[in-house]
Design a protein around this motif. Structure first.
Motif, PDB file in Angstrom:
ATOM      1  N   ALA A 184      43.418  46.771  55.477  1.00 18.65           N
ATOM      2  CA  ALA A 184      43.880  48.160  55.336  1.00 18.65           C
ATOM      3  C   ALA A 184      43.031  49.111  56.173  1.00 18.65           C
ATOM      4  O   ALA A 184      43.566  49.999  56.861  1.00 18.65           O
ATOM      5  N   ALA A 185      41.717  48.913  56.155  1.00 18.52           N
ATOM      6  CA  ALA A 185      40.821  49.823  56.871  1.00 18.52           C
ATOM      7  C   ALA A 185      41.037  49.775  58.374  1.00 18.52           C
ATOM      8  O   ALA A 185      40.981  50.807  59.054  1.00 18.52           O
ATOM      9  N   GLN A 186      41.293  48.580  58.901  1.00 24.22           N
ATOM     10  CA  GLN A 186      41.462  48.433  60.350  1.00 24.22           C
ATOM     11  C   GLN A 186      42.900  48.667  60.803  1.00 24.22           C
ATOM     12  O   GLN A 186      43.159  48.771  62.003  1.00 24.22           O
ATOM     13  N   GLY A 187      43.830  48.707  59.872  1.00 26.57           N
ATOM     14  CA  GLY A 187      45.231  48.910  60.245  1.00 26.57           C
ATOM     15  C   GLY A 187      45.874  47.680  60.858  1.00 26.57           C
ATOM     16  O   GLY A 187      46.801  47.797  61.668  1.00 26.57           O
ATOM     17  N   TYR A 188      45.401  46.499  60.460  1.00 27.67           N
ATOM     18  CA  TYR A 188      46.013  45.261  60.958  1.00 27.67           C
ATOM     19  C   TYR A 188      47.414  45.110  60.357  1.00 27.67           C
ATOM     20  O   TYR A 188      47.572  45.124  59.126  1.00 27.67           O
ATOM     21  N   ASP A 189      48.411  44.913  61.229  1.00 28.59           N
ATOM     22  CA  ASP A 189      49.780  44.682  60.756  1.00 28.59           C
ATOM     23  C   ASP A 189      50.101  43.201  60.620  1.00 28.59           C
ATOM     24  O   ASP A 189      51.174  42.849  60.138  1.00 28.59           O
ATOM     25  N   PHE A 190      49.186  42.347  61.037  1.00 28.84           N
ATOM     26  CA  PHE A 190      49.458  40.910  61.010  1.00 28.84           C
ATOM     27  C   PHE A 190      48.925  40.274  59.724  1.00 28.84           C
ATOM     28  O   PHE A 190      48.021  40.832  59.081  1.00 28.84           O
ATOM     29  N   PRO A 191      49.449  39.102  59.339  1.00 24.05           N
ATOM     30  CA  PRO A 191      48.913  38.410  58.163  1.00 24.05           C
ATOM     31  C   PRO A 191      47.453  38.016  58.391  1.00 24.05           C
ATOM     32  O   PRO A 191      47.088  37.548  59.462  1.00 24.05           O
TER      33      PRO A 191
END
Length: 197
Positions: free
Chosen positions: A96-103
């Motif tokens: 969430a903090a890094q904004g990763y959209d991947f699993p």
């Protein structure tokens, strides 16, 4: 921390299989991405300064190329007993903090890391639409404290080549980062405890 380089798995290697839980509890495997134009597998973790350095570009690059058809999965294989900052609970926060959209997957027994001969965080493995290894190596030349701006240039060039069905440019430079934190007694034969200079 041991400064470690990629093992440079042979090009053309089929994507080793895994079935690992993501931060929502769903099992994810390479076969889930057979309709993608490529698959990027990144071994990463929460606490490594090399991963923290590249995280903004990882979030940008993976979102950009997802729109072009290249899927991404992140895998954390670190020993969470000795490195609790890399726990699955902390992985939820980091995603969430890094904004990763991947699993973001958890490799509890470290079997996926060994299958890929993953050595460092971050370690990148880009497979083409047939899930054959097209690129393994660095994101770009930027490292913590070397003042080279993040661009993702090496990985972007490789992804563009995969999308155009072209050969990925050589040479492919190894990624460099912290060593994967192997569980005591579980270190693979390729682990170099001395790292690189």
């Amino acid at each position: 921390m041991v400064r470690t380089a990629s093992t440079m798995l042979p090009l053309g290697t089929p994507a080793p299989s895994f079935s690992l839980p993501d931060t929502d509890g769903n099992l994810v495997s390479p076969s889930d991405f057979t309709n993608s134009r490529g698959l990027l597998v990144i071994f990463l973790c929460n606490h490594c300064p090399y991963v923290k350095h590249v995280a903004p570009e990882l979030a940008r690059l993976t979102a950009e190329y997802a729109a072009k058809g290249i899927a991404t999965v992140g895998i954390s294989s670190n020993d969470v007993e000795n490195y609790p900052d890399d726990s699955p609970e902390k992985m939820i926060e980091e995603k969430a903090a890094q904004g990763y959209d991947f699993p973001y997957l958890y490799d509890a027994d470290q079997a996926a890391a060994k299958a890929y001969r993953a050595a460092c965080t971050p370690d990148f493995f880009l497979f083409d639409g047939e899930l054959k290894l097209a690129y393994r190596g660095q994101l770009d030349d930027s490292r913590p404290k070397n003042d080279i701006p993040l661009s993702g240039s090496d990985l972007r060039d490789a992804m563009d080549a995969v999308l155009s069905s072209a050969a990925v440019p050589e040479p492919q430079k190894p990624s460099i980062g912290c060593n994967i934190k192997w569980k005591p007694g579980n270190e693979p034969d390729y682990f170099n405890s001395a790292g690189i200079g």
